[in-house]
Design a protein around this motif. Sequence first.
Motif, PDB file in Angstrom:
ATOM      1  N   LYS A 112       0.834  -1.206   0.000  1.00 37.89           N
ATOM      2  CA  LYS A 112       0.000   0.000   0.000  1.00 37.89           C
ATOM      3  C   LYS A 112       0.870   1.258   0.000  1.00 37.89           C
ATOM      4  O   LYS A 112       0.627   2.199  -0.761  1.00 37.89           O
ATOM      5  N   GLU A 113       1.894   1.257   0.818  1.00 36.07           N
ATOM      6  CA  GLU A 113       2.792   2.423   0.902  1.00 36.07           C
ATOM      7  C   GLU A 113       3.570   2.608  -0.403  1.00 36.07           C
ATOM      8  O   GLU A 113       3.718   3.729  -0.894  1.00 36.07           O
ATOM      9  N   MET A 114       4.068   1.522  -0.974  1.00 37.86           N
ATOM     10  CA  MET A 114       4.834   1.623  -2.217  1.00 37.86           C
ATOM     11  C   MET A 114       3.958   2.103  -3.370  1.00 37.86           C
ATOM     12  O   MET A 114       4.398   2.885  -4.215  1.00 37.86           O
ATOM     13  N   LYS A 115       2.696   1.673  -3.401  1.00 36.25           N
ATOM     14  CA  LYS A 115       1.775   2.159  -4.437  1.00 36.25           C
ATOM     15  C   LYS A 115       1.531   3.654  -4.287  1.00 36.25           C
ATOM     16  O   LYS A 115       1.436   4.369  -5.275  1.00 36.25           O
ATOM     17  N   ILE A 160       7.307  -2.006  -7.784  1.00 34.14           N
ATOM     18  CA  ILE A 160       7.711  -3.228  -7.090  1.00 34.14           C
ATOM     19  C   ILE A 160       6.613  -4.261  -7.300  1.00 34.14           C
ATOM     20  O   ILE A 160       5.425  -3.953  -7.196  1.00 34.14           O
ATOM     21  N   LYS A 161       7.009  -5.484  -7.598  1.00 32.53           N
ATOM     22  CA  LYS A 161       6.027  -6.552  -7.810  1.00 32.53           C
ATOM     23  C   LYS A 161       5.747  -7.256  -6.484  1.00 32.53           C
ATOM     24  O   LYS A 161       6.668  -7.728  -5.821  1.00 32.53           O
ATOM     25  N   PHE A 162       4.490  -7.299  -6.110  1.00 33.67           N
ATOM     26  CA  PHE A 162       4.057  -7.997  -4.906  1.00 33.67           C
ATOM     27  C   PHE A 162       3.217  -9.193  -5.325  1.00 33.67           C
ATOM     28  O   PHE A 162       2.314  -9.076  -6.139  1.00 33.67           O
ATOM     29  N   ASP A 163       3.537 -10.358  -4.759  1.00 37.30           N
ATOM     30  CA  ASP A 163       2.799 -11.579  -5.066  1.00 37.30           C
ATOM     31  C   ASP A 163       2.400 -12.273  -3.777  1.00 37.30           C
ATOM     32  O   ASP A 163       3.170 -12.324  -2.811  1.00 37.30           O
ATOM     33  N   TYR A 164       1.191 -12.815  -3.788  1.00 35.94           N
ATOM     34  CA  TYR A 164       0.655 -13.550  -2.643  1.00 35.94           C
ATOM     35  C   TYR A 164       0.284 -14.947  -3.122  1.00 35.94           C
ATOM     36  O   TYR A 164      -0.445 -15.103  -4.090  1.00 35.94           O
ATOM     37  N   PHE A 165       0.817 -15.951  -2.446  1.00 40.01           N
ATOM     38  CA  PHE A 165       0.587 -17.342  -2.833  1.00 40.01           C
ATOM     39  C   PHE A 165      -0.054 -18.094  -1.680  1.00 40.01           C
ATOM     40  O   PHE A 165       0.214 -17.796  -0.512  1.00 40.01           O
ATOM     41  N   PRO A 166      -0.880 -19.095  -1.993  1.00 38.99           N
ATOM     42  CA  PRO A 166      -1.460 -19.907  -0.928  1.00 38.99           C
ATOM     43  C   PRO A 166      -0.344 -20.589  -0.136  1.00 38.99           C
ATOM     44  O   PRO A 166       0.637 -21.041  -0.714  1.00 38.99           O
ATOM     45  N   GLY A 167      -0.501 -20.611   1.158  1.00 38.69           N
ATOM     46  CA  GLY A 167       0.478 -21.303   1.991  1.00 38.69           C
ATOM     47  C   GLY A 167       0.934 -20.446   3.152  1.00 38.69           C
ATOM     48  O   GLY A 167       0.584 -19.274   3.266  1.00 38.69           O
ATOM     49  N   ASP A 168       1.742 -21.071   3.994  1.00 39.02           N
ATOM     50  CA  ASP A 168       2.261 -20.361   5.150  1.00 39.02           C
ATOM     51  C   ASP A 168       3.750 -20.102   4.958  1.00 39.02           C
ATOM     52  O   ASP A 168       4.276 -20.228   3.862  1.00 39.02           O
TER      53      ASP A 168
END
Length: 72
Positions: free
Chosen positions: A26-29, A35-43
């Motif tokens: 949010k801050e970088m936007k 910057i590329k942000f990615d969210y993947f299933p998992g811990d």
Amino acid sequence: MDGKIRISVGTSDNIFLNRSVELLEKEMKSLNANIKFDYFPGDHFTLFTEDYKKDGVDFLEKNYNSWLNKKK
């Protein structure tokens, strides 16, 4: 470093790092940082999936090819 940073995290991180990454994104936007942000299933420990690896390799190849083209 424009477009050369990738941050990825699991959506169910054991120590809630995904929340910190969401705040950072949010801050970088707001700063128009590329910057590329990615969210993947998992811990925190199960993130290393085939999709995660493929996305990482694709990101590296894209940046490497961009670097090669600039050298020509």
